[in-house]
Motif scaffolding. Structure first.
Motif, PDB file in Angstrom:
ATOM      1  N   ASN A 196       0.905  -1.337   0.115  1.00 23.58           N
ATOM      2  CA  ASN A 196      -0.021  -0.003  -0.054  1.00 23.58           C
ATOM      3  C   ASN A 196       0.792   1.297  -0.056  1.00 23.58           C
ATOM      4  OD1 ASN A 196      -2.383  -1.329  -0.191  1.00 23.58           O
ATOM      5  ND2 ASN A 196      -2.775  -1.240   2.030  1.00 23.58           N
ATOM      6  N   SER A 197       2.060   1.369   0.813  1.00 24.20           N
ATOM      7  CA  SER A 197       2.867   2.549   0.726  1.00 24.20           C
ATOM      8  C   SER A 197       3.560   2.696  -0.575  1.00 24.20           C
ATOM      9  CB  SER A 197       3.802   2.250   1.749  1.00 24.20           C
ATOM     10  OG  SER A 197       3.241   2.234   3.069  1.00 24.20           O
ATOM     11  N   TYR A 198       3.830   1.493  -1.339  1.00 23.51           N
ATOM     12  CA  TYR A 198       4.215   1.394  -2.599  1.00 23.51           C
ATOM     13  C   TYR A 198       3.302   2.276  -3.576  1.00 23.51           C
ATOM     14  CZ  TYR A 198       6.336  -0.161  -7.026  1.00 23.51           C
ATOM     15  OH  TYR A 198       6.722  -0.113  -8.634  1.00 23.51           O
ATOM     16  N   ILE A 199       2.291   1.759  -3.531  1.00 29.57           N
ATOM     17  CA  ILE A 199       1.057   2.250  -4.397  1.00 29.57           C
ATOM     18  C   ILE A 199       0.805   3.598  -3.981  1.00 29.57           C
ATOM     19  CG2 ILE A 199      -1.500   2.271  -4.904  1.00 29.57           C
ATOM     20  CD1 ILE A 199      -1.070  -0.907  -4.430  1.00 29.57           C
ATOM     21  N   LYS A 200       1.009   4.165  -2.834  1.00 28.72           N
ATOM     22  CA  LYS A 200       0.607   5.571  -2.473  1.00 28.72           C
ATOM     23  C   LYS A 200       1.631   6.141  -3.153  1.00 28.72           C
ATOM     24  CE  LYS A 200       0.450   8.350   1.560  1.00 28.72           C
ATOM     25  NZ  LYS A 200       0.364   8.724   2.841  1.00 28.72           N
ATOM     26  N   VAL A 215      -3.770  11.566 -17.144  1.00 27.89           N
ATOM     27  CA  VAL A 215      -3.385  10.156 -16.696  1.00 27.89           C
ATOM     28  C   VAL A 215      -3.327   9.228 -17.896  1.00 27.89           C
ATOM     29  CG1 VAL A 215      -3.163   8.232 -14.884  1.00 27.89           C
ATOM     30  CG2 VAL A 215      -3.554  10.720 -14.418  1.00 27.89           C
ATOM     31  N   VAL A 216      -2.318   8.505 -18.118  1.00 28.06           N
ATOM     32  CA  VAL A 216      -2.131   7.381 -19.301  1.00 28.06           C
ATOM     33  C   VAL A 216      -2.067   6.098 -18.374  1.00 28.06           C
ATOM     34  CG1 VAL A 216      -1.276   6.443 -21.313  1.00 28.06           C
ATOM     35  CG2 VAL A 216      -1.439   9.068 -21.117  1.00 28.06           C
ATOM     36  N   TYR A 217      -2.860   5.196 -18.872  1.00 27.25           N
ATOM     37  CA  TYR A 217      -2.597   3.788 -17.762  1.00 27.25           C
ATOM     38  C   TYR A 217      -3.134   2.719 -18.741  1.00 27.25           C
ATOM     39  CZ  TYR A 217      -7.530   3.834 -16.652  1.00 27.25           C
ATOM     40  OH  TYR A 217      -9.065   3.721 -16.878  1.00 27.25           O
ATOM     41  N   ASN A 218      -2.503   1.574 -18.170  1.00 27.48           N
ATOM     42  CA  ASN A 218      -2.779   0.430 -18.753  1.00 27.48           C
ATOM     43  C   ASN A 218      -4.124  -0.119 -18.226  1.00 27.48           C
ATOM     44  OD1 ASN A 218      -3.034  -2.397 -19.596  1.00 27.48           O
ATOM     45  ND2 ASN A 218      -0.862  -2.853 -19.291  1.00 27.48           N
ATOM     46  N   LYS A 219      -5.109  -0.046 -18.983  1.00 28.18           N
ATOM     47  CA  LYS A 219      -6.687  -0.826 -18.262  1.00 28.18           C
ATOM     48  C   LYS A 219      -6.721  -2.217 -17.952  1.00 28.18           C
ATOM     49  CE  LYS A 219     -11.378  -0.289 -19.548  1.00 28.18           C
ATOM     50  NZ  LYS A 219     -11.658   0.684 -18.555  1.00 28.18           N
ATOM     51  N   GLU A 220      -5.673  -3.106 -18.334  1.00 29.36           N
ATOM     52  CA  GLU A 220      -5.492  -4.196 -17.702  1.00 29.36           C
ATOM     53  C   GLU A 220      -4.815  -4.530 -16.436  1.00 29.36           C
ATOM     54  OE1 GLU A 220      -4.573  -7.381 -20.648  1.00 29.36           O
ATOM     55  OE2 GLU A 220      -4.908  -5.954 -22.360  1.00 29.36           O
ATOM     56  N   ASP A 221      -4.439  -3.691 -16.048  1.00 32.21           N
ATOM     57  CA  ASP A 221      -3.850  -3.491 -14.544  1.00 32.21           C
ATOM     58  C   ASP A 221      -5.039  -3.394 -13.806  1.00 32.21           C
ATOM     59  OD1 ASP A 221      -2.679  -2.530 -11.912  1.00 32.21           O
ATOM     60  OD2 ASP A 221      -0.897  -3.073 -13.070  1.00 32.21           O
ATOM     61  N   VAL A 222      -5.580  -4.394 -13.124  1.00 30.56           N
ATOM     62  CA  VAL A 222      -6.823  -4.413 -12.296  1.00 30.56           C
ATOM     63  C   VAL A 222      -6.591  -3.101 -11.197  1.00 30.56           C
ATOM     64  CG1 VAL A 222      -8.147  -5.729 -10.963  1.00 30.56           C
ATOM     65  CG2 VAL A 222      -7.051  -6.651 -12.834  1.00 30.56           C
ATOM     66  N   ILE A 227      -8.512   1.965  -9.309  1.00 28.52           N
ATOM     67  CA  ILE A 227      -8.110   3.191  -8.704  1.00 28.52           C
ATOM     68  C   ILE A 227      -8.479   4.536  -9.633  1.00 28.52           C
ATOM     69  CG2 ILE A 227      -6.205   4.653  -7.524  1.00 28.52           C
ATOM     70  CD1 ILE A 227      -5.081   2.247  -6.609  1.00 28.52           C
ATOM     71  N   ILE A 228      -7.737   4.536 -10.765  1.00 31.96           N
ATOM     72  CA  ILE A 228      -7.749   5.672 -11.618  1.00 31.96           C
ATOM     73  C   ILE A 228      -9.323   5.683 -12.246  1.00 31.96           C
ATOM     74  CG2 ILE A 228      -6.853   6.425 -13.889  1.00 31.96           C
ATOM     75  CD1 ILE A 228      -4.250   5.143 -13.222  1.00 31.96           C
ATOM     76  N   SER A 229     -10.115   4.858 -12.704  1.00 32.91           N
ATOM     77  CA  SER A 229     -11.199   5.171 -13.187  1.00 32.91           C
ATOM     78  C   SER A 229     -12.233   5.899 -12.242  1.00 32.91           C
ATOM     79  CB  SER A 229     -11.804   3.415 -13.269  1.00 32.91           C
ATOM     80  OG  SER A 229     -12.361   2.871 -12.424  1.00 32.91           O
ATOM     81  N   LYS A 230     -11.994   5.790 -10.924  1.00 30.14           N
ATOM     82  CA  LYS A 230     -12.492   6.433  -9.832  1.00 30.14           C
ATOM     83  C   LYS A 230     -12.412   8.024  -9.605  1.00 30.14           C
ATOM     84  CE  LYS A 230     -13.832   2.458  -7.424  1.00 30.14           C
ATOM     85  NZ  LYS A 230     -13.462   1.695  -6.010  1.00 30.14           N
ATOM     86  N   MET A 231     -11.322   8.519 -10.365  1.00 29.32           N
ATOM     87  CA  MET A 231     -10.824   9.748 -10.139  1.00 29.32           C
ATOM     88  C   MET A 231     -11.568  10.688 -11.110  1.00 29.32           C
ATOM     89  SD  MET A 231      -6.591   9.137 -10.039  1.00 29.32           S
ATOM     90  CE  MET A 231      -5.850   8.318  -8.846  1.00 29.32           C
ATOM     91  N   ASN A 235      -8.148  14.050 -16.648  1.00 31.99           N
ATOM     92  CA  ASN A 235      -8.497  13.364 -17.835  1.00 31.99           C
ATOM     93  C   ASN A 235      -7.656  12.222 -18.019  1.00 31.99           C
ATOM     94  OD1 ASN A 235      -9.995  15.547 -19.396  1.00 31.99           O
ATOM     95  ND2 ASN A 235      -7.801  16.673 -19.231  1.00 31.99           N
ATOM     96  N   LYS A 236      -8.531  10.953 -18.151  1.00 33.13           N
ATOM     97  CA  LYS A 236      -7.888   9.531 -18.195  1.00 33.13           C
ATOM     98  C   LYS A 236      -7.988   9.125 -19.796  1.00 33.13           C
ATOM     99  CE  LYS A 236     -11.150   9.234 -15.314  1.00 33.13           C
ATOM    100  NZ  LYS A 236     -12.290   9.179 -14.410  1.00 33.13           N
ATOM    101  N   ILE A 237      -6.751   8.555 -19.747  1.00 37.61           N
ATOM    102  CA  ILE A 237      -6.616   7.882 -21.379  1.00 37.61           C
ATOM    103  C   ILE A 237      -6.091   6.459 -21.181  1.00 37.61           C
ATOM    104  CG2 ILE A 237      -5.211   7.925 -23.577  1.00 37.61           C
ATOM    105  CD1 ILE A 237      -5.327  10.832 -23.319  1.00 37.61           C
ATOM    106  N   SER A 238      -6.855   5.522 -21.664  1.00 35.06           N
ATOM    107  CA  SER A 238      -6.513   4.365 -21.288  1.00 35.06           C
ATOM    108  C   SER A 238      -5.807   3.569 -22.562  1.00 35.06           C
ATOM    109  CB  SER A 238      -7.450   3.293 -20.606  1.00 35.06           C
ATOM    110  OG  SER A 238      -8.393   3.034 -21.618  1.00 35.06           O
ATOM    111  N   TYR A 239      -4.973   2.471 -22.176  1.00 29.41           N
ATOM    112  CA  TYR A 239      -4.852   1.624 -23.464  1.00 29.41           C
ATOM    113  C   TYR A 239      -4.488   0.002 -23.017  1.00 29.41           C
ATOM    114  CZ  TYR A 239      -0.032   1.363 -21.171  1.00 29.41           C
ATOM    115  OH  TYR A 239       1.107   1.137 -20.212  1.00 29.41           O
ATOM    116  N   SER A 240      -4.797  -0.997 -23.962  1.00 35.51           N
ATOM    117  CA  SER A 240      -4.899  -2.157 -23.421  1.00 35.51           C
ATOM    118  C   SER A 240      -4.670  -3.220 -24.732  1.00 35.51           C
ATOM    119  CB  SER A 240      -6.288  -2.438 -23.032  1.00 35.51           C
ATOM    120  OG  SER A 240      -6.635  -4.148 -22.797  1.00 35.51           O
ATOM    121  N   LEU A 241      -4.128  -4.295 -24.583  1.00 37.38           N
ATOM    122  CA  LEU A 241      -3.840  -5.269 -25.560  1.00 37.38           C
ATOM    123  C   LEU A 241      -5.175  -6.167 -25.821  1.00 37.38           C
ATOM    124  CD1 LEU A 241      -0.505  -7.137 -24.587  1.00 37.38           C
ATOM    125  CD2 LEU A 241      -0.796  -5.918 -26.855  1.00 37.38           C
ATOM    126  N   ASN A 242      -5.939  -6.104 -24.981  1.00 39.65           N
ATOM    127  CA  ASN A 242      -7.217  -7.043 -25.178  1.00 39.65           C
ATOM    128  C   ASN A 242      -8.515  -6.425 -25.003  1.00 39.65           C
ATOM    129  OD1 ASN A 242      -5.812  -9.691 -25.616  1.00 39.65           O
ATOM    130  ND2 ASN A 242      -5.088  -9.012 -23.519  1.00 39.65           N
TER     131      ASN A 242
END
Length: 446
Positions: A196-200, A215-222, A227-231, A235-242
């Motif tokens: 949790n400290s690391y994430i913080k 914030v650009v983030y990998n949507k496949e990281d659960v 966390i980010i989808s609730k912010m 502005n949120k921009i996501s990317y994903s392989l699948n």
């Protein structure tokens, strides 16, 4: 113990930051704080240098700390040294180099790349894509090996920063315009103590950002997605392989952005899945800055990869040798392992791991059941052998001994992906990677 005092009489206002009566202590003198020292010398800013992170002499610590106002901690020093505990008890301000840079120069257009794995590649790609803009040329700094304060003489307002969790721990006002987070894996717990400290530490500066920022983030990281989808402040921009509901995704060999075909992955030199993810992250940033499609594609098509990051040292029908010395954690090695599983099924596969263990390696071992042999070496060789006990394991003291005993199979694939830090036998992953290449050249007469 090293304790150096440098006094000057001339003080300045820099970038709106009033440093009158501020006295600095550079805690540690690695390349990061050496760059700050050089700047302080040039600007005649008063500072002390303190390099002992082992002493428990609290009285000496108090004497030193009473002479200063702000501590600039070198990234490699742990957060819980006796000296820092005394500093915190005395309410001394502790900052990282990036925090100090931001307070001095207040950059208005900073792209900050963090995360657990892949940030060096992503930061490099972003820098190359943005370098078409004059203000972003030669502005890649941070954990990549070029300290932030190398840009201090230019007082650069535009920069691309690769930021480790060690750099972010002591940040307060640091505010990027774009923040990129490819993943957040349980990592560096010896420093942060808890996940949790690391994430913080990884995510806390998002609170400084606003609805003009991204914030650009990998949507496949659960965890990231949750966390980010609730912010709501950015502005949120996501990317994903699948996942096709991401802004940038992979579909039928094409990288897509908002349903537009950008690049055919068959046209690029490095097409492993982990590289495709890195391309997508950098594309998201390029799109924020309105970089044209042809320049984005040119950067990706000509990208040869980073030195010692899944570097193809030799490739014939009978022998493939891959140098992945930059993989210093099991999570980094996992990307390479998955890639050879997907692309080189017909080869007899040897994985070389070794150095000093710091993480949970069972996550890697579970994914390596297709590996024919695992060779371990270095300080943690026996512990690693136990982790990979389901594979055929051979144990050695040094990397040189490993190379001497490589099997005579054909076709053979050798993946050197140590998964550990190198400091038991090498000064860095770079020295380790260079040594591997030299040993391979001699062994195979290349």
């Amino acid at each position: 113990m090293d304790y150096i005092s440098v006094y000057n009489d001339n003080w300045h206002n820099i970038g709106g930051e009033n440093i009158l009566n501020k006295r600095y202590l550079l805690y540690g003198l690695g390349i990061t704080n050496k760059a700050i020292k050089n700047y302080f010398d040039k600007e005649e800013i008063e500072y002390l240098i303190y390099c002992d992170d082992t002493t428990n002499d609290t009285q000496l610590a108090k004497i030193i700390l009473n002479k200063i106002d702000i501590i600039v901690k070198s990234p490699g020093i742990k957060f819980d040294t006796a000296f820092l505990r005394v500093a915190e008890a005395l309410n001394k301000k502790i900052v990282s180099d990036i925090e100090l840079y931001c307070q001095f120069f207040k950059p208005t257009d900073m792209v900050l790349v963090t995360g657990s794995v892949g940030k060096t590649t992503i930061a490099t790609l972003i820098s190359r894509m943005l370098s078409i803009k004059e203000e972003f040329k030669d502005k890649l700094v941070g954990n990549i090996g070029l300290p932030t304060f190398t840009l201090a003489s230019k007082k650069s307002s535009c920069l691309v920063v690769e930021a480790s969790s060690f750099m972010l721990h002591y940040t307060y006002k640091t505010k990027p315009h774009v923040m990129v987070i490819p993943n957040i894996i349980k990592h560096h717990i010896d420093y942060h103590k808890t996940y949790n400290s690391y994430i913080k530490d990884k995510l806390k500066i998002i609170r400084n950002m606003n609805h003009y920022d991204y914030v650009v983030y990998n949507k496949e990281d659960v965890i990231l997605d949750e966390i980010i989808s609730k912010m709501s402040n950015v502005n949120k921009i996501s990317y994903s392989l699948n996942e096709k509901n991401a802004n940038c995704y992979f579909d039928n060999n094409y990288i897509m952005y908002n349903n537009e075909k950008l690049i055919d992955i068959k046209e690029v030199k490095k097409s492993e899945l982990h590289n495709i993810e890195d391309y997508m992250a950098s594309i998201c940033v390029a799109k924020i800055y309105d970089i044209k499609k042809n320049h984005i594609n040119e950067v990706i098509e000509h990208f040869d990869g980073l030195k010692y990051r899944f570097e193809m040292v030799y490739h014939t029908n009978d022998l493939i040798i891959i140098n992945d010395s930059k993989s210093t954690t099991p999570y980094a090695s996992l990307a390479g392992a998955k890639s050879i599983k997907n692309n080189f099924n017909s080869y007899y596969k040897v994985l070389i791991v070794g150095g000093i263990m710091k993480e949970n390696y069972y996550c890697l071992a579970k994914q390596c059941d297709f590996i024919d042999e695992v060779y371990t070496y270095g300080t943690s060789r026996n512990e690693l052998a136990e982790v990979f006990s389901n594979n055929l394991v051979k144990v050695f003291d040094t990397l040189e001994e490993v190379i001497e005993k490589l099997p005579l199979k054909k076709p053979l694939l050798i993946l050197f992906s140590p998964s550990c830090v190198s400091y038991d036998q090498y000064s860095s992953y770079i020295e380790r990677g260079s040594e591997f290449n030299e040993l391979i050249k001699r062994h195979y007469n290349l």
